[in-house]
Design a protein around this motif. Structure first.
Motif, PDB file in Angstrom:
ATOM      1  N   VAL A 170      13.081   0.509  -9.358  1.00  0.00           N
ATOM      2  CA  VAL A 170      11.502   0.669  -8.657  1.00  0.00           C
ATOM      3  C   VAL A 170      12.375   1.117  -7.101  1.00  0.00           C
ATOM      4  O   VAL A 170      12.955   0.463  -6.537  1.00  0.00           O
ATOM      5  CB  VAL A 170      10.773  -0.937  -7.992  1.00  0.00           C
ATOM      6  N   TRP A 171      11.502   2.569  -6.374  1.00  0.00           N
ATOM      7  CA  TRP A 171      11.944   3.154  -5.228  1.00  0.00           C
ATOM      8  C   TRP A 171      10.137   2.642  -4.431  1.00  0.00           C
ATOM      9  O   TRP A 171       8.985   3.017  -5.245  1.00  0.00           O
ATOM     10  CB  TRP A 171      12.316   4.733  -5.763  1.00  0.00           C
ATOM     11  N   GLY A 172      10.062   3.241  -3.107  1.00  0.00           N
ATOM     12  CA  GLY A 172       9.344   3.312  -2.607  1.00  0.00           C
ATOM     13  C   GLY A 172       9.822   3.332  -0.963  1.00  0.00           C
ATOM     14  O   GLY A 172      10.669   3.286  -0.611  1.00  0.00           O
TER      15      GLY A 172
ATOM     16  N   VAL B 227       0.771   5.702  -5.874  1.00  0.00           N
ATOM     17  CA  VAL B 227       0.236   5.962  -4.166  1.00  0.00           C
ATOM     18  C   VAL B 227       0.551   5.027  -3.786  1.00  0.00           C
ATOM     19  O   VAL B 227       0.407   4.412  -2.663  1.00  0.00           O
ATOM     20  CB  VAL B 227      -0.359   6.742  -3.823  1.00  0.00           C
ATOM     21  N   THR B 228       0.646   3.970  -4.266  1.00  0.00           N
ATOM     22  CA  THR B 228       0.107   2.200  -4.153  1.00  0.00           C
ATOM     23  C   THR B 228       1.359   1.151  -4.749  1.00  0.00           C
ATOM     24  O   THR B 228       1.465   1.830  -5.541  1.00  0.00           O
ATOM     25  CB  THR B 228      -0.567   2.042  -3.921  1.00  0.00           C
ATOM     26  N   THR B 229       1.555   0.581  -3.385  1.00  0.00           N
ATOM     27  CA  THR B 229       1.967  -0.956  -4.372  1.00  0.00           C
ATOM     28  C   THR B 229       1.648  -1.167  -5.718  1.00  0.00           C
ATOM     29  O   THR B 229       1.184  -1.347  -5.841  1.00  0.00           O
ATOM     30  CB  THR B 229       2.644  -2.126  -3.597  1.00  0.00           C
ATOM     31  N   ILE B 230       3.312  -1.431  -6.068  1.00  0.00           N
ATOM     32  CA  ILE B 230       2.878  -2.143  -8.029  1.00  0.00           C
ATOM     33  C   ILE B 230       2.711  -3.632  -7.245  1.00  0.00           C
ATOM     34  O   ILE B 230       3.483  -3.957  -7.256  1.00  0.00           O
ATOM     35  CB  ILE B 230       4.044  -1.906  -9.194  1.00  0.00           C
TER      36      ILE B 230
ATOM     37  N   GLY C 211       0.395  -1.650  -0.128  1.00  0.00           N
ATOM     38  CA  GLY C 211      -0.035   0.469  -0.070  1.00  0.00           C
ATOM     39  C   GLY C 211       0.762   1.212   0.040  1.00  0.00           C
ATOM     40  O   GLY C 211       0.422   2.601   0.117  1.00  0.00           O
ATOM     41  N   SER C 212       2.004   1.079  -0.242  1.00  0.00           N
ATOM     42  CA  SER C 212       2.678   2.713   0.213  1.00  0.00           C
ATOM     43  C   SER C 212       3.496   2.418  -0.594  1.00  0.00           C
ATOM     44  O   SER C 212       2.704   2.157  -2.383  1.00  0.00           O
ATOM     45  CB  SER C 212       4.486   2.396   0.791  1.00  0.00           C
TER      46      SER C 212
END
Length: 155
Positions: A151-153, A62-65, A42-43
């Motif tokens: 991919v950044w998160g 705004v949410t996880t792929i 969800g991040s």
């Protein structure tokens, strides 16, 4: 050397630390890897791609792929490319934000075209103008080759 986030996220996320979750130079090069190395469920997620012509392009969500049966995300999703930073935000014309499965990741849509799509092995990828973001083609060519993908998160 990592690129880091180059396009600002929504203001409420600017004070949180971003972390590199997946990098094609270090990890296997597939959508399965991209889904595996996701941040906190969800991040927010920032997908960065450098093509073989040194064009930088990407998408923010705004949410996880993740894998899905249908399109998901919100109107805070956007595309961007540089060297002259250009951002394409949601037009409100449809809700085709992100749809992913093991064989295909699509971001944006409308008129049978995806704004950005990647196949499962990341061998085939492309960008087309789409109604979701009213974007230009994000790379110089509608189909392009990926040199690097990150991919950044938030973790």
């Amino acid at each position: 050397m990592s690129w880091g986030p180059t396009c600002p996220p929504p203001p409420r996320l600017t004070q949180q630390p971003w972390h590199l979750l997946c990098c094609s130079r270090q990890d296997s090069f597939s959508l399965q890897t991209l889904y595996w190395f996701r941040g906190q469920l969800g991040s927010p997620t920032l997908l960065l791609i450098r093509d073989t012509e040194a064009q930088l392009l990407g998408a923010f969500s705004v949410t996880t792929i993740c894998c899905s049966n249908g399109f998901y995300r919100t109107g805070e999703t956007f595309f961007f490319f540089s060297p002259e930073l250009k951002v394409f935000r949601w037009t409100g014309r449809n809700n085709f934000f992100v749809k992913g499965d093991i064989d295909l990741l699509m971001i944006g849509g409308g008129s049978s075209k995806s704004g950005l799509w990647l196949d499962g092995d990341l061998h085939y990828r492309g960008s087309h103008p789409c109604k979701t973001f009213d974007n230009e083609t994000l790379s110089r060519w509608e189909e392009f080759c990926i040199q690097d993908l990150e991919v950044w998160g938030l973790v």
